[in-house]
Design a protein around this motif. Structure first.
Motif, PDB file in Angstrom:
ATOM      1  N   LYS A  20       7.119 104.521 -10.203  1.00 36.81           N
ATOM      2  CA  LYS A  20       8.068 103.807  -9.356  1.00 36.81           C
ATOM      3  C   LYS A  20       9.425 104.481  -9.392  1.00 36.81           C
ATOM      4  O   LYS A  20       9.903 104.879 -10.449  1.00 36.81           O
ATOM      5  CB  LYS A  20       8.212 102.351  -9.828  1.00 36.81           C
ATOM      6  CG  LYS A  20       9.097 101.510  -8.940  1.00 36.81           C
ATOM      7  CD  LYS A  20       9.139 100.078  -9.425  1.00 36.81           C
ATOM      8  CE  LYS A  20      10.022  99.231  -8.527  1.00 36.81           C
ATOM      9  NZ  LYS A  20      10.068  97.812  -8.981  1.00 36.81           N
ATOM     10  N   THR A  21      10.012 104.627  -8.246  1.00 36.40           N
ATOM     11  CA  THR A  21      11.337 105.237  -8.162  1.00 36.40           C
ATOM     12  C   THR A  21      12.401 104.146  -8.158  1.00 36.40           C
ATOM     13  O   THR A  21      12.181 103.038  -7.653  1.00 36.40           O
ATOM     14  CB  THR A  21      11.452 106.080  -6.883  1.00 36.40           C
ATOM     15  OG1 THR A  21      11.197 105.246  -5.746  1.00 36.40           O
ATOM     16  CG2 THR A  21      10.454 107.232  -6.900  1.00 36.40           C
ATOM     17  N   TRP A  22      13.576 104.444  -8.702  1.00 37.41           N
ATOM     18  CA  TRP A  22      14.656 103.475  -8.842  1.00 37.41           C
ATOM     19  C   TRP A  22      15.881 103.953  -8.078  1.00 37.41           C
ATOM     20  O   TRP A  22      16.178 105.142  -8.027  1.00 37.41           O
ATOM     21  CB  TRP A  22      15.023 103.281 -10.315  1.00 37.41           C
ATOM     22  CG  TRP A  22      13.864 102.858 -11.167  1.00 37.41           C
ATOM     23  CD1 TRP A  22      13.038 103.663 -11.883  1.00 37.41           C
ATOM     24  CD2 TRP A  22      13.402 101.529 -11.349  1.00 37.41           C
ATOM     25  NE1 TRP A  22      12.081 102.940 -12.520  1.00 37.41           N
ATOM     26  CE2 TRP A  22      12.284 101.606 -12.219  1.00 37.41           C
ATOM     27  CE3 TRP A  22      13.797 100.282 -10.889  1.00 37.41           C
ATOM     28  CZ2 TRP A  22      11.563 100.490 -12.621  1.00 37.41           C
ATOM     29  CZ3 TRP A  22      13.091  99.173 -11.304  1.00 37.41           C
ATOM     30  CH2 TRP A  22      11.993  99.266 -12.151  1.00 37.41           C
ATOM     31  N   ASP A  23      16.586 102.977  -7.506  1.00 38.58           N
ATOM     32  CA  ASP A  23      17.839 103.273  -6.820  1.00 38.58           C
ATOM     33  C   ASP A  23      18.957 103.212  -7.859  1.00 38.58           C
ATOM     34  O   ASP A  23      19.255 102.153  -8.412  1.00 38.58           O
ATOM     35  CB  ASP A  23      18.076 102.260  -5.704  1.00 38.58           C
ATOM     36  CG  ASP A  23      19.271 102.641  -4.843  1.00 38.58           C
ATOM     37  OD1 ASP A  23      20.014 103.561  -5.244  1.00 38.58           O
ATOM     38  OD2 ASP A  23      19.463 102.010  -3.787  1.00 38.58           O
ATOM     39  N   ARG A  24      19.578 104.340  -8.129  1.00 34.97           N
ATOM     40  CA  ARG A  24      20.584 104.397  -9.182  1.00 34.97           C
ATOM     41  C   ARG A  24      21.793 103.509  -8.869  1.00 34.97           C
ATOM     42  O   ARG A  24      22.323 102.836  -9.750  1.00 34.97           O
ATOM     43  CB  ARG A  24      21.035 105.849  -9.393  1.00 34.97           C
ATOM     44  CG  ARG A  24      19.946 106.745  -9.959  1.00 34.97           C
ATOM     45  CD  ARG A  24      20.451 108.161 -10.148  1.00 34.97           C
ATOM     46  NE  ARG A  24      19.442 109.014 -10.747  1.00 34.97           N
ATOM     47  CZ  ARG A  24      19.260 109.147 -12.064  1.00 34.97           C
ATOM     48  NH1 ARG A  24      20.029 108.480 -12.911  1.00 34.97           N
ATOM     49  NH2 ARG A  24      18.312 109.952 -12.532  1.00 34.97           N
ATOM     50  N   GLU A  26      21.890 100.787  -7.017  1.00 31.38           N
ATOM     51  CA  GLU A  26      21.510  99.379  -7.145  1.00 31.38           C
ATOM     52  C   GLU A  26      21.420  98.965  -8.607  1.00 31.38           C
ATOM     53  O   GLU A  26      21.885  97.882  -8.995  1.00 31.38           O
ATOM     54  CB  GLU A  26      20.169  99.138  -6.456  1.00 31.38           C
ATOM     55  CG  GLU A  26      19.704  97.687  -6.521  1.00 31.38           C
ATOM     56  CD  GLU A  26      18.351  97.491  -5.868  1.00 31.38           C
ATOM     57  OE1 GLU A  26      17.836  96.350  -5.911  1.00 31.38           O
ATOM     58  OE2 GLU A  26      17.807  98.475  -5.319  1.00 31.38           O
ATOM     59  N   MET A  27      20.837  99.811  -9.433  1.00 29.96           N
ATOM     60  CA  MET A  27      20.707  99.487 -10.852  1.00 29.96           C
ATOM     61  C   MET A  27      22.072  99.449 -11.539  1.00 29.96           C
ATOM     62  O   MET A  27      22.317  98.628 -12.424  1.00 29.96           O
ATOM     63  CB  MET A  27      19.799 100.509 -11.538  1.00 29.96           C
ATOM     64  CG  MET A  27      18.376 100.520 -10.997  1.00 29.96           C
ATOM     65  SD  MET A  27      17.606  98.890 -11.002  1.00 29.96           S
ATOM     66  CE  MET A  27      17.616  98.517 -12.742  1.00 29.96           C
TER      67      MET A  27
END
Length: 214
Positions: A20-24, A26-27
């Motif tokens: 899963k890829t994460w939005d930096r 947003e995090m």
């Protein structure tokens, strides 16, 4: 490697494509919000400790949540004396549901005596069901002064109404006594007139000197 087709004909079938890829951005924003929430909670805990209260975290706070207030209406238990209520046998199981007794519509509970019902009205279960936080508003000095003025004005009005009612009751009592006295005089006069009429219609007996009634 990423340019090769996958097992099902899809492109980009690399070794790490399943991750899963994460939005930096947003995090990072979530982390800031969590830190701000923790700081606010720590501040509330500190203020509660200074005030000698126990801090309780709420899972969620409704928008229409209101502070707990004293009941403005009185519970009239006298209207339930001699009252009959028809309920089915399966209407209430234990306290749950509407049955014979004091019924709380907000919590759907029935209580058999007034003490349990009043205790339930002050319980946390009822306060939550009616949208109250359980916290009491701390009145300011000006609000206390306004309340004292209102109570003084209300007490003076009640005294005035009590005096007025007393005068009215005395006047009514005096009027009733006068009516009773007038009725007694009327009956006494009628009785006296009836007696005079009876005496006037009575036969007059004349006795001569020889003792013979003629």
């Amino acid at each position: 490697m990423s340019g090769k087709a996958g097992a099902y004909g899809t492109k980009g079938g690399g070794d790490t494509d399943f991750r899963k890829t994460w939005d930096r951005d947003e995090m990072a924003q979530r982390a800031k919000d969590r830190e701000a929430k923790d700081r606010e909670e720590g501040k509330e805990r500190y203020e509660a400790k200074l005030a000698g209260k126990t801090y309780r975290r709420r899972a969620s706070t409704p928008d229409d949540l209101k502070q707990t207030e004293a009941r403005s209406e009185r519970i009239d238990w006298s209207k339930m004396i001699g009252k009959q209520t028809l309920t089915s046998a399966a209407a209430a199981v234990g306290k749950r549901g509407r049955g014979a007794g004091a019924y709380c519509q907000a919590c759907d509970l029935t209580f058999k005596d007034n003490i349990q019902y009043v205790e339930h009205l002050n319980s946390k279960q009822h306060l939550v069901a009616t949208g109250q936080s359980g916290e009491v508003h701390r009145a300011t000095v000006q609000e206390v002064r306004d309340r004292l003025r209102y109570l003084k004005r209300k007490r003076d009005e009640d005294k005035f109404m009590e005096v007025t009612d007393l005068d009215a009751r005395l006047a009514m009592s005096k009027e009733q006594m006068e009516k009773d006295a007038e009725e007694k005089r009327r009956l006494r006069n009628e009785k006296r007139r009836a007696k005079k009429k009876t005496d006037a219609n009575a036969m007059e007996w004349k006795v001569e000197g020889d003792g013979i009634i003629r």
